[in-house]
Design a protein around this motif. Structure first.
Motif, PDB file in Angstrom:
ATOM      1  N   THR A 137       0.772  -1.142   0.036  1.00 45.35           N
ATOM      2  CA  THR A 137      -0.086  -0.049   0.184  1.00 45.35           C
ATOM      3  C   THR A 137       0.913   1.235  -0.052  1.00 45.35           C
ATOM      4  O   THR A 137       0.657   2.251  -0.709  1.00 45.35           O
ATOM      5  CB  THR A 137      -1.231  -0.138   1.368  1.00 45.35           C
ATOM      6  N   VAL A 192       1.526   1.761  -3.617  1.00 51.62           N
ATOM      7  CA  VAL A 192       0.340   2.057  -4.469  1.00 51.62           C
ATOM      8  C   VAL A 192      -0.178   3.209  -4.079  1.00 51.62           C
ATOM      9  O   VAL A 192      -0.417   4.151  -5.121  1.00 51.62           O
ATOM     10  CB  VAL A 192      -0.584   0.952  -4.169  1.00 51.62           C
ATOM     11  N   GLU A 193      -0.028   3.910  -3.048  1.00 49.49           N
ATOM     12  CA  GLU A 193      -0.288   5.138  -2.448  1.00 49.49           C
ATOM     13  C   GLU A 193       0.132   6.393  -3.510  1.00 49.49           C
ATOM     14  O   GLU A 193      -0.539   7.154  -3.971  1.00 49.49           O
ATOM     15  CB  GLU A 193      -0.459   5.483  -0.978  1.00 49.49           C
ATOM     16  N   TYR A 206       1.798   5.875  -6.046  1.00 57.14           N
ATOM     17  CA  TYR A 206       1.498   5.376  -7.457  1.00 57.14           C
ATOM     18  C   TYR A 206       0.251   6.035  -7.796  1.00 57.14           C
ATOM     19  O   TYR A 206       0.057   6.460  -8.756  1.00 57.14           O
ATOM     20  CB  TYR A 206       1.676   3.845  -7.486  1.00 57.14           C
ATOM     21  N   GLU A 207      -0.524   5.717  -7.137  1.00 60.35           N
ATOM     22  CA  GLU A 207      -2.224   6.327  -7.427  1.00 60.35           C
ATOM     23  C   GLU A 207      -2.065   7.794  -7.684  1.00 60.35           C
ATOM     24  O   GLU A 207      -2.698   8.365  -8.603  1.00 60.35           O
ATOM     25  CB  GLU A 207      -3.106   5.577  -6.385  1.00 60.35           C
ATOM     26  N   ARG A 254      -3.323  10.045 -10.890  1.00 56.11           N
ATOM     27  CA  ARG A 254      -4.286  11.084 -11.109  1.00 56.11           C
ATOM     28  C   ARG A 254      -3.735  12.484 -11.503  1.00 56.11           C
ATOM     29  O   ARG A 254      -4.478  12.931 -11.811  1.00 56.11           O
ATOM     30  CB  ARG A 254      -4.815  11.233  -9.636  1.00 56.11           C
ATOM     31  N   ASP A 306      -9.300   3.596 -14.044  1.00 55.22           N
ATOM     32  CA  ASP A 306      -9.434   3.904 -12.442  1.00 55.22           C
ATOM     33  C   ASP A 306      -7.839   3.810 -12.000  1.00 55.22           C
ATOM     34  O   ASP A 306      -7.143   2.838 -12.223  1.00 55.22           O
ATOM     35  CB  ASP A 306      -9.998   2.782 -12.130  1.00 55.22           C
ATOM     36  N   PRO A 307      -7.404   4.777 -11.453  1.00 55.39           N
ATOM     37  CA  PRO A 307      -5.968   5.125 -10.897  1.00 55.39           C
ATOM     38  C   PRO A 307      -5.558   4.024  -9.989  1.00 55.39           C
ATOM     39  O   PRO A 307      -4.672   3.497  -9.904  1.00 55.39           O
ATOM     40  CB  PRO A 307      -5.983   6.400 -10.398  1.00 55.39           C
ATOM     41  N   GLU A 308      -6.506   3.457  -9.131  1.00 57.93           N
ATOM     42  CA  GLU A 308      -6.201   2.619  -8.147  1.00 57.93           C
ATOM     43  C   GLU A 308      -6.028   1.198  -8.842  1.00 57.93           C
ATOM     44  O   GLU A 308      -5.148   0.510  -8.707  1.00 57.93           O
ATOM     45  CB  GLU A 308      -7.302   2.340  -6.913  1.00 57.93           C
ATOM     46  N   VAL A 309      -6.837   0.838  -9.504  1.00 59.93           N
ATOM     47  CA  VAL A 309      -6.873  -0.465 -10.222  1.00 59.93           C
ATOM     48  C   VAL A 309      -5.740  -0.326 -11.120  1.00 59.93           C
ATOM     49  O   VAL A 309      -4.836  -1.444 -11.234  1.00 59.93           O
ATOM     50  CB  VAL A 309      -8.109  -0.773 -11.231  1.00 59.93           C
ATOM     51  N   ALA A 326      -2.836   1.453 -10.756  1.00 59.60           N
ATOM     52  CA  ALA A 326      -1.556   1.122  -9.936  1.00 59.60           C
ATOM     53  C   ALA A 326      -1.419   0.008  -9.265  1.00 59.60           C
ATOM     54  O   ALA A 326      -0.169  -0.744  -9.524  1.00 59.60           O
ATOM     55  CB  ALA A 326      -1.727   2.068  -8.577  1.00 59.60           C
ATOM     56  N   TRP A 327      -2.393  -0.917  -8.816  1.00 56.19           N
ATOM     57  CA  TRP A 327      -2.042  -2.225  -8.531  1.00 56.19           C
ATOM     58  C   TRP A 327      -1.790  -3.262  -9.799  1.00 56.19           C
ATOM     59  O   TRP A 327      -0.834  -3.903  -9.535  1.00 56.19           O
ATOM     60  CB  TRP A 327      -3.351  -3.050  -8.041  1.00 56.19           C
TER      61      TRP A 327
END
Length: 224
Positions: free
Chosen positions: A140, A143-144, A146-147, A151, A164-167, A169-170
């Motif tokens: 995390t 990813v934080e 990265y996301e 954005r 979707d930035p979260e998807v 990033a993962w």
């Protein structure tokens, strides 16, 4: 790849929570370096504090000035590896002029670190069973940042806003981890040695994949 700035994180403390002197920080770092090798070579359950102190060249009493026991030094090692790999990525990205260049540079920094510290893979995999919360923290924290970077790139028009930035990033982080595993951890030379660096052709292909995945889409004329 974009990561939260590891340079601004709190400095480590002793087992009692007191700030460390420069000499104390150096000793603590030596213990973590020894733990990195011992956990990577033996695994968590076969590793011992005695083996770690022997490799670090310190006494048991000194170890307990910095860590309460084996689990704590293991968890602190995961955090330390995480901080250092993010620093490698962050430093590599400094000066990148566009998002695709930043992504490539970030992965190059990640691959350089993992080539030099293959223990990252085994330690993080073992954390899934030894300390799941620490394993989750490792991912995390990457990813934080990265996301947030994705954005910002969407707002600047560098990345497809439909993603979707979260998807994303993962997905990209997972791809980078598996590419590193395939070409750095598993590959061996004729003498059994691990690669010293990621092949340039692999990085080129990965950069092409990332560019195709992230680039803003243009709507063909006449379509809505």
């Amino acid at each position: 790849m974009s990561v939260a700035d590891p340079h601004t994180e709190p400095r480590p403390t002793s087992a009692s929570g007191k700030p460390l002197t420069s000499r104390g920080e150096a000793t603590r770092a030596r213990i973590l370096e020894a733990a990195e090798h011992v956990f990577a070579d033996l695994g968590y359950h076969e590793a011992s504090i005695v083996k770690i102190t022997e490799r670090a060249g310190i006494g048991l009493g000194t170890f307990y000035l910095y860590f309460d026991g084996k689990q704590q030094v293991f968890e602190e090692l995961v955090v330390d590896l995480n901080r250092r790999v993010r620093r490698s990525m962050s430093d590599a990205m400094a000066g990148a002029t566009d998002r695709i260049s930043a992504e490539r540079a970030g992965f190059e920094g990640f691959f350089r670190f993992t080539a030099a510290h293959p223990a990252l893979y085994r330690v993080v995999r073992e954390a899934e069973f030894v300390s799941p919360a620490t394993m989750r923290l490792h991912y995390t924290r990457i990813v934080e940042g990265y996301e947030a970077g994705l954005r910002a790139a969407q707002q600047a028009g560098d990345v497809d806003t439909a993603l979707d930035p979260e998807v994303t990033a993962w997905a990209l982080m997972g791809a980078g981890e598996l590419i590193g595993m395939r070409y750095l951890l598993w590959d061996r030379g004729a003498d059994g040695s691990a690669p010293a660096e990621m092949p340039a052709s692999v990085i080129d292909d990965m950069a092409r994949f990332i560019r195709n995945a992230l680039a803003p889409r243009t709507t063909p004329e006449g379509q809505s």
